[in-house]
Design an enzyme around this catalytic site. Structure first.
Site, short mmCIF file in Angstrom:
data_model
loop_
_atom_site.label_atom_id
_atom_site.label_comp_id
_atom_site.label_asym_id
_atom_site.label_seq_id
_atom_site.Cartn_x
_atom_site.Cartn_y
_atom_site.Cartn_z
N HIS A 1 -2.42 1.06 3.37
CA HIS A 1 -2.15 2.22 2.52
C HIS A 1 -3.17 3.33 2.72
O HIS A 1 -2.82 4.52 2.74
CB HIS A 1 -2.14 1.78 1.05
CG HIS A 1 -1.80 2.87 0.09
ND1 HIS A 1 -0.58 3.52 0.09
CD2 HIS A 1 -2.52 3.43 -0.92
CE1 HIS A 1 -0.56 4.44 -0.86
NE2 HIS A 1 -1.73 4.40 -1.49
N ASP B 1 1.40 -0.91 5.05
CA ASP B 1 1.11 -0.61 3.65
C ASP B 1 1.68 -1.72 2.76
O ASP B 1 2.89 -1.95 2.72
CB ASP B 1 1.73 0.74 3.27
CG ASP B 1 1.27 1.25 1.91
OD1 ASP B 1 0.77 0.44 1.10
OD2 ASP B 1 1.42 2.46 1.66
N SER C 1 0.48 8.61 -2.02
CA SER C 1 0.28 7.63 -3.09
C SER C 1 0.69 8.23 -4.44
O SER C 1 1.80 8.76 -4.57
CB SER C 1 -1.18 7.16 -3.08
OG SER C 1 -1.37 6.02 -3.86
#
Length: 354
Positions: free
Chosen positions: A319, A290, A135
Site C-alpha cells: 500500500h 496492496d 488511500s
C-alpha cells in the site's frame, strides 16, 4: 508555503445531524492562482499526513517535480479531526472552554469534503484542474467527485475504494481496540492513549507493507538469535515515531471516518454513483501487492466510471507504494495529463476558429 488557517466561524453541520459551533481548517498552498483560475491542483492527504504535501510526497510534488509551484496553484487541506491545525478532539469546545476529548462528534468523509468546499470557496476556487489522493485521500477524491459540488477536470485516485471493506474496517477496529486497551485513553489529557497508539500503529504498518518487504528489510543475519529481532525493533520504532507527532484521539476518530466511506450511502447502488461521475478524465491506480486496498477495488472503480483508465503500479512495498514509487507515478500521471491537456488545447483552438 507556510501553514495557513481558515476560520469558518459559523455552525458546521455534520452528516450525523450533530453540529460543531465553528471549525478551522489548516492548509498549505504553493504557487499562484492564474487569471482564469484553471491551474488548481488539489491534494487530499491520507490518514496521518499533514497539509504540507511538498514534505510528504516528494518526487511527485516539489519545485522541480511534475506538480510544481511554477505552473500550478497547489492546495492541500488538513482534514477535519486531524491535529495538524484543523478542528479536532483536542481543540477547545467554545461551549465549555475545555478540549472536546471524547465529546468530539463523530464525522465522515462527506463532512471532510464539506470542509474542503468551504475552503475552496474561501480561496476563490471554482474549478479543480486535477484532484488527486491515495488511500483515505483517494476516498475523499471519489466522494468529492460524487458530491458534484465543484467542477473537476482530472481525477486521480490511488490505492483506494468506493466503499471501505469489512477487511479494512476489521483492521481499523483492531487498532481501536489497542487504543482503548490503554487505560489512559479515557483520561482527559492531550497525551492520553499513547501506548495504545503505538500498538495501533504497529498493527497498521503490517497492512501498509508486504511479506516480501519485511523478508528483505528486516531479515536477520544472525541465525542463532532468539530475541531482539529486527522486525520487532522496527515495529516499536515506527510506533514511537507516530506517538511523537500524532494523538490517539485524532487517530480513533479518523479511523472511524475511514470506516464511514461509502459512495452509495443515501444515493443508491455504488455502481450507479460511479457511473454518474461523468465528464471527468479519470485515472485509477491499483497496487497488486496492496493488502489493505487490494487492486480489485480499484478495478471496480475504473470499470464503473465512464471512460476511466486503470493502471497497475507494481511495487515491492504494498500500500505504501503510492508514496514511494514516485518516479513511475510521475511518468504515468504525466502521460495521462498530457494526453487530456493536448485534447483540451485542440478543442480550444477549434472553438476559437469557429
Amino acid at each position: 508555503m507556510s501553514l495557513k488557517i481558515f476560520e469558518y466561524g459559523q455552525e458546521f453541520p455534520l452528516e450525523s445531524g450533530k453540529k460543531l459551533p465553528n471549525i478551522q481548517i489548516a492548509y498549505h498552498t504553493y504557487g499562484e492562482l492564474n487569471a482564469d483560475k484553471s491551474n488548481v491542483i488539489w491534494v487530499c492527504h491520507a490518514l496521518t499526513a499533514n497539509s504540507d504535501v511538498f514534505d510528504w510526497w516528494p518526487g511527485l510534488f516539489g519545485e522541480e517535480e511534475l506538480f510544481n509551484d511554477k505552473e500550478y496553484f497547489i492546495v492541500c487541506a488538513n482534514v477535519l479531526g486531524s491535529h495538524y491545525g484543523s478542528t479536532n478532539p483536542l481543540s477547545i469546545n467554545p461551549e465549555t472552554s475545555e478540549p472536546y476529548y471524547l465529546d468530539f462528534p463523530q464525522f465522515t468523509i462527506r463532512d471532510i469534503i464539506h470542509g474542503h468546499d468551504l475552503l475552496a470557496a474561501h480561496l476563490g476556487i471554482t474549478e479543480i484542474n486535477t484532484l488527486i489522493g491515495g488511500s483515505l485521500g483517494g476516498q475523499q477524491v471519489l466522494e468529492w467527485a460524487a458530491s458534484k459540488t465543484i467542477k473537476i477536470h482530472n481525477l486521480i485516485a490511488i490505492g483506494t475504494n468506493a466503499f471501505f471493506s469489512p477487511w479494512g474496517i476489521a483492521f481499523n477496529e483492531s487498532q481501536r481496540l489497542a487504543l482503548t486497551a490503554d487505560p489512559s485513553f479515557y483520561e482527559k489529557r492531550p497525551d492520553a492513549g499513547l501506548n495504545g497508539l503505538k500498538a495501533a500503529r504497529s498493527m497498521a504498518l503490517i497492512s501498509y507493507r508486504t511479506y516480501n518487504a519485511y523478508g528483505v528489510t528486516q531479515v536477520e543475519s544472525d541465525h542463532d538469535k532468539t530475541d531482539q529481532y529486527k522486525a520487532s525493533s522496527y515495529q516499536s520504532y515506527q510506533g514511537d515515531k507516530l506517538v511523537k507527532r500524532f494523538n490517539a484521539l485524532s487517530y480513533w476518530y479518523l479511523t472511524k471516518a475511514m470506516d464511514s466511506h461509502h459512495l452509495g450511502r443515501s444515493r443508491g447502488a455504488v455502481e450507479e454513483v460511479l457511473h454518474g461521475i461523468q465528464g471527468i478524465n479519470t485515472l485509477v491506480i491499483g497496487i497488486p501487492s496492496d493488502v489493505l486496498f487490494p487492486p480489485q477495488e480499484q478495478e471496480f472503480i475504473a470499470k464503473n466510471i465512464p471512460n476511466a483508465e486503470y493502471y497497475e503500479l507494481h511495487s515491492f512495498f504494498g500500500h505504501d507504494g503510492f508514496l514511494i514509487e514516485t518516479k513511475t507515478l510521475t511518468q504515468v500521471i504525466g502521460n495521462f495529463l498530457a494526453k487530456y491537456n493536448s485534447k483540451a488545447e485542440q478543442l480550444n483552438l477549434i472553438q476559437e476558429n469557429e
